[in-house]
Design an enzyme around this catalytic site. Structure first.
Site, PDB file in Angstrom:
ATOM      1  N   SER A  32     -59.730 -22.307  32.662  1.00 59.24           N
ATOM      2  CA  SER A  32     -59.647 -23.191  33.893  1.00 59.24           C
ATOM      3  C   SER A  32     -60.316 -22.575  34.911  1.00 59.24           C
ATOM      4  O   SER A  32     -61.266 -22.789  35.558  1.00 59.24           O
ATOM      5  CB  SER A  32     -58.597 -24.116  34.876  1.00 59.24           C
ATOM      6  OG  SER A  32     -57.605 -23.574  35.405  1.00 59.24           O
ATOM      7  N   GLY A 102     -54.321 -21.645  27.647  1.00 62.25           N
ATOM      8  CA  GLY A 102     -55.712 -22.247  26.738  1.00 62.25           C
ATOM      9  C   GLY A 102     -55.717 -22.397  25.107  1.00 62.25           C
ATOM     10  O   GLY A 102     -57.484 -22.723  25.375  1.00 62.25           O
ATOM     11  N   GLU A 108     -59.105 -13.745  22.710  1.00 63.17           N
ATOM     12  CA  GLU A 108     -58.734 -13.414  23.865  1.00 63.17           C
ATOM     13  C   GLU A 108     -58.518 -11.773  23.528  1.00 63.17           C
ATOM     14  O   GLU A 108     -58.858 -10.821  24.308  1.00 63.17           O
ATOM     15  CB  GLU A 108     -57.789 -13.769  24.804  1.00 63.17           C
ATOM     16  CG  GLU A 108     -58.381 -15.238  25.653  1.00 63.17           C
ATOM     17  CD  GLU A 108     -57.952 -16.357  26.236  1.00 63.17           C
ATOM     18  OE1 GLU A 108     -58.256 -17.128  27.370  1.00 63.17           O
ATOM     19  OE2 GLU A 108     -56.555 -16.048  25.942  1.00 63.17           O
ATOM     20  N   LYS A 126     -50.021 -17.032  40.023  1.00 62.78           N
ATOM     21  CA  LYS A 126     -49.522 -16.408  38.447  1.00 62.78           C
ATOM     22  C   LYS A 126     -48.605 -15.015  39.013  1.00 62.78           C
ATOM     23  O   LYS A 126     -48.514 -14.653  37.436  1.00 62.78           O
ATOM     24  CB  LYS A 126     -51.058 -16.502  37.968  1.00 62.78           C
ATOM     25  CG  LYS A 126     -52.064 -17.516  38.205  1.00 62.78           C
ATOM     26  CD  LYS A 126     -50.855 -18.763  36.960  1.00 62.78           C
ATOM     27  CE  LYS A 126     -52.003 -19.897  36.947  1.00 62.78           C
ATOM     28  NZ  LYS A 126     -51.573 -21.259  35.477  1.00 62.78           N
TER      29      LYS A 126
END
Length: 235
Positions: A32, A102, A108, A126
Site C-alpha cells: 500500500s 503483501g 523483494e 511500523k
C-alpha cells in the site's frame, strides 16, 4: 487504516522519490505504501521528464507501474540496481525489517540484494524496539513441502498459520508458492533466526530482511523523519 496513516505514508513516499535521479534503474517494491511512491514517480516522469527504468517485485506493482507510465525492464537484463523503494511491516532500531505481508517477500529480497541503496518507506506505527513484537513473519514455502516446513516451524515458533484467500483456498504467491505466517514472538537474534528458517528444506524465503535497508523515511502526523544508516566503512 486511519486517514492520518495514509497521509503520513504518502508524504514519506513523496519525499523518498526525490532521491530518484535521471538514468537510474529503480527497484519497485510492493504494498500500500508503494502505491504512493509509484504515483509520484509517474508524476515526475510526465511532468519533469524523469528518465528511469523500473524493476517490479510483483504482478501488482507491474500493473501499477504500467498505470502510472513507468517503463519496466527485467532483473535479468539489469542485474545491478541503483536504488530500491519499498515498504516494510516492521523496522527495528538497527534497520532490520520484517516484510512480506503483501506476499512479495522473495522477489523483494532478491531485488534489494541487487541494489546499491535500499530506501524503506513506512508510517511511524511500523517502527518497533524489537522485531516480532505483535507481528508475524511471512515464510514462503514450496507447496510440495508445506507440511514438513509447518511441522519444523512449529518447533521454533508460538504459532504457524497458512495464509489463505478464503476459508479453504491457500494464498498463492507470484512464484506459485504458499505463505506461512509465523509468530516467533519477540525476536532477540533476527540474523540467526533468518539463517535457521532459510536453511529448512522447502523454505523459499523468509520475511526477515537483515542489514539490507540504507534509509528509512518515516511518515508522522505532520512531518517526515529520515534516518540513514551509518556504514562502518564510512566512519
Amino acid at each position: 487504516m486511519s486517514e492520518w496513516r495514509n497521509k503520513a505514508k504518502q508524504r514519506a513516499a513523496q519525499e523518498a522519490v526525490k532521491r530518484i535521479h535521471n538514468g537510474q534503474v529503480v527497484g519497485l517494491g510492493t504494498g500500500s505504501t508503494i502505491y504512493y511512491a509509484l504515483e509520484e514517480l509517474g508524476r515526475r516522469i510526465q511532468e519533469e521528464n524523469l528518465q528511469i527504468q523500473g524493476i517490479s517485485t510483483s504482478a501488482q506493482s507491474s500493473q501499477l507501474a504500467t498505470h502510472f507510465r513507468i517503463p519496466l525492464v527485467t532483473l535479468n537484463a539489469y542485474p545491478k540496481i541503483d536504488v530500491v523503494i519499498d515498504g516494510a511491516d516492521q523496522v527495528d532500531p538497527k534497520f532490520n525489517l520484517i516484510k512480506g505481508m503483501g506476499g512479495a517477500l522473495t522477489r523483494e529480497k532478491i531485488v534489494a540484494s541487487a541494489a546499491t541503496t535500499v530506501i524503506i518507506v513506512v508510517d511511524e506505527t511500523k517502527m518497533t524496539p524489537h522485531l516480532g513484537l505483535r507481528q508475524v513473519v511471512p515464510v514462503e514455502v514450496l507447496p510440495f513441502a508445506e507440511q514438513l516446513v509447518y511441522q519444523r516451524l512449529r518447533k521454533l515458533a508460538k504459532q504457524v498459520v497458512r495464509r489463505t484467500t478464503s476459508r479453504t483456498q491457500p494464498y498463492i504467491t507470484d512464484n506459485n508458492n504458499y505463505i506461512l505466517d509465523v509468530d516467533f514472538g519477540v525476536i532477540s537474534a533476527p540474523e540467526s533466526l533468518e539463517k535457521q528458517v532459510k536453511s529448512l528444506p522447502g523454505v523459499i524465503e523468509v520475511g526477515l530482511f537483515i542489514n539490507m535497508a540504507d534509509m528509512i523515511y518515516i511518515g508522522k502526523q505532520t512531518t517526515v523523519e529520515i534516518k540513514q544508516k551509518t556504514r562502518l566503512s564510512e566512519s
